[in-house]
Design a protein around this motif. Structure first.
Motif, PDB file in Angstrom:
ATOM      1  N   ALA A  48      72.534  99.918 -79.715  1.00 19.77           N
ATOM      2  CA  ALA A  48      72.881  98.669 -79.758  1.00 19.77           C
ATOM      3  C   ALA A  48      74.434  98.106 -79.272  1.00 19.77           C
ATOM      4  CB  ALA A  48      72.708  97.673 -80.894  1.00 19.77           C
ATOM      5  N   PHE A  49      75.213  99.115 -79.888  1.00 18.98           N
ATOM      6  CA  PHE A  49      76.626  99.184 -79.514  1.00 18.98           C
ATOM      7  C   PHE A  49      76.959  99.419 -77.968  1.00 18.98           C
ATOM      8  CE2 PHE A  49      81.078 100.479 -79.706  1.00 18.98           C
ATOM      9  CZ  PHE A  49      81.702  99.242 -79.711  1.00 18.98           C
ATOM     10  N   ALA A  50      76.235 100.453 -77.507  1.00 19.61           N
ATOM     11  CA  ALA A  50      76.289 100.779 -76.264  1.00 19.61           C
ATOM     12  C   ALA A  50      75.733  99.376 -75.145  1.00 19.61           C
ATOM     13  CB  ALA A  50      75.396 102.179 -76.008  1.00 19.61           C
ATOM     14  N   ASP A  51      74.739  98.808 -75.649  1.00 17.35           N
ATOM     15  CA  ASP A  51      74.239  97.807 -74.947  1.00 17.35           C
ATOM     16  C   ASP A  51      75.492  96.665 -74.932  1.00 17.35           C
ATOM     17  OD1 ASP A  51      71.891  98.907 -74.198  1.00 17.35           O
ATOM     18  OD2 ASP A  51      70.634  97.787 -75.626  1.00 17.35           O
ATOM     19  N   ALA A  52      75.923  96.327 -76.079  1.00 17.11           N
ATOM     20  CA  ALA A  52      77.097  95.186 -76.339  1.00 17.11           C
ATOM     21  C   ALA A  52      78.184  95.854 -75.419  1.00 17.11           C
ATOM     22  CB  ALA A  52      77.537  95.271 -77.737  1.00 17.11           C
ATOM     23  N   CYS A  53      78.515  97.187 -75.101  1.00 12.08           N
ATOM     24  CA  CYS A  53      79.581  97.383 -74.291  1.00 12.08           C
ATOM     25  C   CYS A  53      79.149  97.438 -72.812  1.00 12.08           C
ATOM     26  CB  CYS A  53      80.151  98.875 -74.823  1.00 12.08           C
ATOM     27  SG  CYS A  53      80.824  98.604 -76.258  1.00 12.08           S
ATOM     28  N   GLY A  54      77.851  97.271 -72.670  1.00 14.77           N
ATOM     29  CA  GLY A  54      77.397  97.603 -71.121  1.00 14.77           C
ATOM     30  C   GLY A  54      77.569  99.142 -70.726  1.00 14.77           C
ATOM     31  N   TYR A  55      77.404 100.043 -71.559  1.00 14.66           N
ATOM     32  CA  TYR A  55      77.725 101.263 -71.378  1.00 14.66           C
ATOM     33  C   TYR A  55      76.236 102.086 -71.752  1.00 14.66           C
ATOM     34  CZ  TYR A  55      82.511 101.002 -71.424  1.00 14.66           C
ATOM     35  OH  TYR A  55      83.916 100.549 -71.009  1.00 14.66           O
ATOM     36  N   ALA A  56      75.883 103.116 -70.967  1.00  9.65           N
ATOM     37  CA  ALA A  56      74.924 104.046 -71.342  1.00  9.65           C
ATOM     38  C   ALA A  56      75.114 104.678 -72.727  1.00  9.65           C
ATOM     39  CB  ALA A  56      74.697 105.145 -70.423  1.00  9.65           C
ATOM     40  N   ARG A  57      74.136 104.628 -73.504  1.00 15.70           N
ATOM     41  CA  ARG A  57      74.065 105.441 -74.767  1.00 15.70           C
ATOM     42  C   ARG A  57      74.653 106.962 -74.779  1.00 15.70           C
ATOM     43  NH1 ARG A  57      69.583 106.085 -79.590  1.00 15.70           N
ATOM     44  NH2 ARG A  57      70.691 107.241 -81.093  1.00 15.70           N
ATOM     45  N   SER A  58      74.383 107.550 -73.651  1.00 18.58           N
ATOM     46  CA  SER A  58      74.520 109.088 -73.481  1.00 18.58           C
ATOM     47  C   SER A  58      76.396 108.941 -73.363  1.00 18.58           C
ATOM     48  CB  SER A  58      74.183 109.546 -72.514  1.00 18.58           C
ATOM     49  OG  SER A  58      74.355 108.879 -71.298  1.00 18.58           O
ATOM     50  N   TYR A  59      76.826 107.864 -72.815  1.00 22.23           N
ATOM     51  CA  TYR A  59      78.264 107.925 -72.618  1.00 22.23           C
ATOM     52  C   TYR A  59      78.755 107.528 -74.090  1.00 22.23           C
ATOM     53  CZ  TYR A  59      82.763 106.281 -71.098  1.00 22.23           C
ATOM     54  OH  TYR A  59      84.197 105.949 -71.026  1.00 22.23           O
ATOM     55  N   MET A  60      78.162 106.411 -74.739  1.00 25.77           N
ATOM     56  CA  MET A  60      79.010 106.189 -76.136  1.00 25.77           C
ATOM     57  C   MET A  60      78.808 107.357 -77.208  1.00 25.77           C
ATOM     58  SD  MET A  60      80.256 103.634 -77.411  1.00 25.77           S
ATOM     59  CE  MET A  60      79.779 102.075 -76.453  1.00 25.77           C
ATOM     60  N   SER A  61      77.705 108.216 -76.784  1.00 29.13           N
ATOM     61  CA  SER A  61      77.608 109.385 -77.817  1.00 29.13           C
ATOM     62  C   SER A  61      78.922 110.536 -77.351  1.00 29.13           C
ATOM     63  CB  SER A  61      76.148 109.942 -77.639  1.00 29.13           C
ATOM     64  OG  SER A  61      75.973 111.254 -78.254  1.00 29.13           O
TER      65      SER A  61
END
Lengths: 75, 75
Positions: free
Chosen positions: A27-40
């Motif tokens: 959800a946080f990756a979505d809020a930032c407009g980033y891929a979850r893999s990048y957030m990870s």
């Protein structure tokens, strides 16, 4: 006590603030407009986000950028 | 009073700390291992330095990374 890299300390801090804000990583990756893999990668201290990306993270967390960088007291 | 971007505020802060440390822009770029043109872009708010680059700047200035990001009080 091994010294963490700045990337690692940053990642730990992002995760901490993200969890405090009640976001799942996805959800946080979505809020930032980033891929979850990048957030990870960021949270694991592997990503090397730019100043612009750091601003996106701070805005999504509604904190000042300085709050993403805890003072280490190592100097 | 127009709102400065984070890049602009960051650039102003780098220049301020660099001057306080007694560095010319060229000498400071050398200390960081960066081209002077890149340092000029950063100070003018045009550069988008990565977390690794931000760490290089903080280390060269002998300050904590958080000190590169003044609290704006705009929230």
């Amino acid at each position: 006590m091994s010294k963490q890299t700045l990337r690692q300390r940053f990642g730990v801090r992002i995760r901490q603030l993200r969890e405090e804000a009640g976001y799942s990583q996805e959800a946080f990756a979505d809020a930032c407009g980033y891929a979850r893999s990048y957030m990870s990668r960021i949270e694991r201290g592997l990503g090397n986000p730019s100043l612009d990306a750091i601003e996106v993270l701070a805005n999504a967390l509604q904190v000042e950028v300085a709050e993403l960088f805890p003072i280490t007291g190592s100097r």
